[in-house]
Design a protein around this motif. Structure first.
Motif, PDB file in Angstrom:
ATOM      1  N   LYS A 159       0.820  -1.223   0.000  1.00  0.00           N
ATOM      2  CA  LYS A 159       0.000   0.000   0.000  1.00  0.00           C
ATOM      3  C   LYS A 159       0.849   1.266   0.000  1.00  0.00           C
ATOM      4  CE  LYS A 159      -0.532  -0.183   4.965  1.00  0.00           C
ATOM      5  NZ  LYS A 159      -0.461   0.939   5.803  1.00  0.00           N
ATOM      6  N   ASP A 160       2.080   1.186   0.531  1.00  0.00           N
ATOM      7  CA  ASP A 160       2.967   2.346   0.570  1.00  0.00           C
ATOM      8  C   ASP A 160       4.001   2.335  -0.551  1.00  0.00           C
ATOM      9  OD1 ASP A 160       1.742   3.341   2.916  1.00  0.00           O
ATOM     10  OD2 ASP A 160       2.953   1.975   4.135  1.00  0.00           O
ATOM     11  N   GLY A 161       3.981   1.319  -1.414  1.00  0.00           N
ATOM     12  CA  GLY A 161       4.937   1.221  -2.511  1.00  0.00           C
ATOM     13  C   GLY A 161       6.338   0.877  -2.043  1.00  0.00           C
ATOM     14  N   LEU A 162       6.453   0.067  -0.979  1.00  0.00           N
ATOM     15  CA  LEU A 162       7.753  -0.293  -0.425  1.00  0.00           C
ATOM     16  C   LEU A 162       8.135  -1.711  -0.808  1.00  0.00           C
ATOM     17  CD1 LEU A 162       7.370   1.167   3.181  1.00  0.00           C
ATOM     18  CD2 LEU A 162       8.491   2.218   1.219  1.00  0.00           C
ATOM     19  N   ALA A 163       9.429  -1.917  -1.031  1.00  0.00           N
ATOM     20  CA  ALA A 163       9.970  -3.246  -1.323  1.00  0.00           C
ATOM     21  C   ALA A 163      10.292  -3.948  -0.005  1.00  0.00           C
ATOM     22  CB  ALA A 163      11.225  -3.119  -2.187  1.00  0.00           C
ATOM     23  N   TRP A 164      10.650  -5.236  -0.090  1.00  0.00           N
ATOM     24  CA  TRP A 164      10.984  -5.984   1.123  1.00  0.00           C
ATOM     25  C   TRP A 164      12.099  -5.306   1.897  1.00  0.00           C
ATOM     26  CZ3 TRP A 164      11.447 -11.617  -1.137  1.00  0.00           C
ATOM     27  CH2 TRP A 164      10.167 -12.085  -1.480  1.00  0.00           C
ATOM     28  N   HIS A 165      13.154  -4.899   1.192  1.00  0.00           N
ATOM     29  CA  HIS A 165      14.309  -4.313   1.880  1.00  0.00           C
ATOM     30  C   HIS A 165      13.997  -2.918   2.418  1.00  0.00           C
ATOM     31  CE1 HIS A 165      14.589  -3.942  -2.487  1.00  0.00           C
ATOM     32  NE2 HIS A 165      15.027  -2.727  -2.274  1.00  0.00           N
ATOM     33  N   ASP A 166      13.022  -2.230   1.831  1.00  0.00           N
ATOM     34  CA  ASP A 166      12.578  -0.952   2.399  1.00  0.00           C
ATOM     35  C   ASP A 166      11.941  -1.193   3.766  1.00  0.00           C
ATOM     36  OD1 ASP A 166      13.309   0.436   0.047  1.00  0.00           O
ATOM     37  OD2 ASP A 166      11.335   0.133  -0.839  1.00  0.00           O
ATOM     38  N   ARG A 167      11.051  -2.166   3.823  1.00  0.00           N
ATOM     39  CA  ARG A 167      10.364  -2.485   5.083  1.00  0.00           C
ATOM     40  C   ARG A 167      11.344  -3.011   6.128  1.00  0.00           C
ATOM     41  NH1 ARG A 167       5.431  -0.664   5.580  1.00  0.00           N
ATOM     42  NH2 ARG A 167       4.145  -0.880   3.739  1.00  0.00           N
ATOM     43  N   ALA A 168      12.210  -3.945   5.730  1.00  0.00           N
ATOM     44  CA  ALA A 168      13.125  -4.564   6.684  1.00  0.00           C
ATOM     45  C   ALA A 168      14.106  -3.559   7.286  1.00  0.00           C
ATOM     46  CB  ALA A 168      13.894  -5.702   6.008  1.00  0.00           C
ATOM     47  N   SER A 169      14.587  -2.626   6.474  1.00  0.00           N
ATOM     48  CA  SER A 169      15.588  -1.666   6.952  1.00  0.00           C
ATOM     49  C   SER A 169      14.973  -0.359   7.456  1.00  0.00           C
ATOM     50  CB  SER A 169      16.587  -1.356   5.834  1.00  0.00           C
ATOM     51  OG  SER A 169      15.939  -0.700   4.768  1.00  0.00           O
ATOM     52  N   ARG A 170      13.654  -0.251   7.396  1.00  0.00           N
ATOM     53  CA  ARG A 170      12.957   0.978   7.805  1.00  0.00           C
ATOM     54  C   ARG A 170      13.494   2.205   7.067  1.00  0.00           C
ATOM     55  NH1 ARG A 170      14.241  -0.275  13.505  1.00  0.00           N
ATOM     56  NH2 ARG A 170      15.365   1.622  13.191  1.00  0.00           N
ATOM     57  N   THR A 171      13.675   2.023   5.756  1.00  0.00           N
ATOM     58  CA  THR A 171      14.091   3.126   4.894  1.00  0.00           C
ATOM     59  C   THR A 171      13.064   3.283   3.781  1.00  0.00           C
ATOM     60  OG1 THR A 171      15.438   1.635   3.524  1.00  0.00           O
ATOM     61  CG2 THR A 171      16.566   2.805   5.313  1.00  0.00           C
ATOM     62  N   VAL A 172      13.108   4.419   3.121  1.00  0.00           N
ATOM     63  CA  VAL A 172      12.220   4.677   1.993  1.00  0.00           C
ATOM     64  C   VAL A 172      13.027   5.296   0.864  1.00  0.00           C
ATOM     65  CG1 VAL A 172      10.085   4.927   3.304  1.00  0.00           C
ATOM     66  CG2 VAL A 172      11.550   6.901   2.966  1.00  0.00           C
ATOM     67  N   LEU A 173      12.579   5.041  -0.353  1.00  0.00           N
ATOM     68  CA  LEU A 173      13.161   5.696  -1.517  1.00  0.00           C
ATOM     69  C   LEU A 173      12.194   6.765  -1.985  1.00  0.00           C
ATOM     70  CD1 LEU A 173      14.673   2.785  -3.653  1.00  0.00           C
ATOM     71  CD2 LEU A 173      15.826   4.340  -2.116  1.00  0.00           C
ATOM     72  N   ARG A 174      12.737   7.889  -2.388  1.00  0.00           N
ATOM     73  CA  ARG A 174      11.927   8.995  -2.888  1.00  0.00           C
ATOM     74  C   ARG A 174      12.361   9.324  -4.307  1.00  0.00           C
ATOM     75  NH1 ARG A 174       8.218   8.763   0.954  1.00  0.00           N
ATOM     76  NH2 ARG A 174       9.027   9.269   2.983  1.00  0.00           N
ATOM     77  N   ALA A 175      11.399   9.583  -5.156  1.00  0.00           N
ATOM     78  CA  ALA A 175      11.691  10.058  -6.511  1.00  0.00           C
ATOM     79  C   ALA A 175      11.906  11.565  -6.426  1.00  0.00           C
ATOM     80  CB  ALA A 175      10.543   9.727  -7.446  1.00  0.00           C
ATOM     81  N   ILE A 176      12.983  12.028  -6.985  1.00  0.00           N
ATOM     82  CA  ILE A 176      13.298  13.454  -6.982  1.00  0.00           C
ATOM     83  C   ILE A 176      12.836  14.052  -8.307  1.00  0.00           C
ATOM     84  CG2 ILE A 176      15.148  15.163  -6.826  1.00  0.00           C
ATOM     85  CD1 ILE A 176      16.764  13.012  -5.300  1.00  0.00           C
ATOM     86  N   PRO A 177      12.004  15.082  -8.264  1.00  0.00           N
ATOM     87  CA  PRO A 177      11.526  15.667  -9.525  1.00  0.00           C
ATOM     88  C   PRO A 177      12.642  16.373 -10.275  1.00  0.00           C
ATOM     89  CG  PRO A 177      10.792  16.988  -7.670  1.00  0.00           C
ATOM     90  CD  PRO A 177      11.488  15.783  -7.097  1.00  0.00           C
TER      91      PRO A 177
END
Length: 183
Positions: A159-177
């Motif tokens: 629902k948040d557009g996170l991958a497994w490693h995003d969830r596991a490491s408590r990090t997020v990726l952001r698209a920069i305009p």
């Protein structure tokens, strides 16, 4: 009369301040699967070069005769020495991979591939990820790829557009305009 004018100036200033959005990387959407994979491919070329040079160093130290112009046994095919095939060598390469990604992520939040594809990594609460988060992200990211990319395809279901490693490491990726050109 002056107090009324003073009040209207402060009201105008408040209105202008509320009309101006405050820029924040946190408001950006996470990048899609293909954008992430493109950054991985880009970084993969650079990482391959780093690991290639990192392999030459112990290979030269352990068997300098392999690098001479005229090999002692006149053979064309060279094999790695036994120490370059064991667990210690693999641990050395794994350590270099973690340092490669961790250094970029801790320094600026972006590897070169992420810069090219305008992606930035952050802690969930903002800021740069810790070394522990970097290690977890590399480990779970490898599992995500080894599972046929399932950890990445999961982005479409999350629902948040996170991958497994995003969830596991408590990090997020952001698209920069893209920056708009100033006229």
């Amino acid at each position: 009369m002056p107090p009324k004018a003073k009040h209207s100036n402060s009201a105008n200033a408040k209105k202008q301040a509320s009309d101006t959005p405050t820029p924040s990387v946190n408001t950006e959407q996470p990048p899609g699967v293909f954008r992430r994979l493109a950054a991985i491919v880009y970084d993969g070329f650079l990482l391959f070069a780093v690991l290639f040079v990192a392999t030459l160093i112990p290979a030269f130290i352990l068997s300098p005769e392999s690098f001479s112009a005229t090999p002692a046994n006149n053979s064309v095919v060279h094999e790695l020495d036994i120490p370059l095939q064991g667990w210690l060598y693999r641990a050395y390469l794994l350590m270099l991979i973690i340092i490669f990604y961790g250094w970029f992520w801790r320094k600026s939040g972006q590897t070169l591939g992420m810069q090219a594809w305008r992606i930035k990594i952050e802690h969930q609460n903002g800021g740069k990820p810790s070394w522990g988060q970097c290690i977890i992200r590399v480990a779970v990211g490898a599992i995500s790829l080894a599972a046929g990319g399932m950890g990445y395809w999961w982005i479409w279901l999350d629902k948040d557009g996170l991958a497994w490693h995003d969830r596991a490491s408590r990090t997020v990726l952001r698209a920069i305009p893209k920056d708009k050109k100033k006229a």
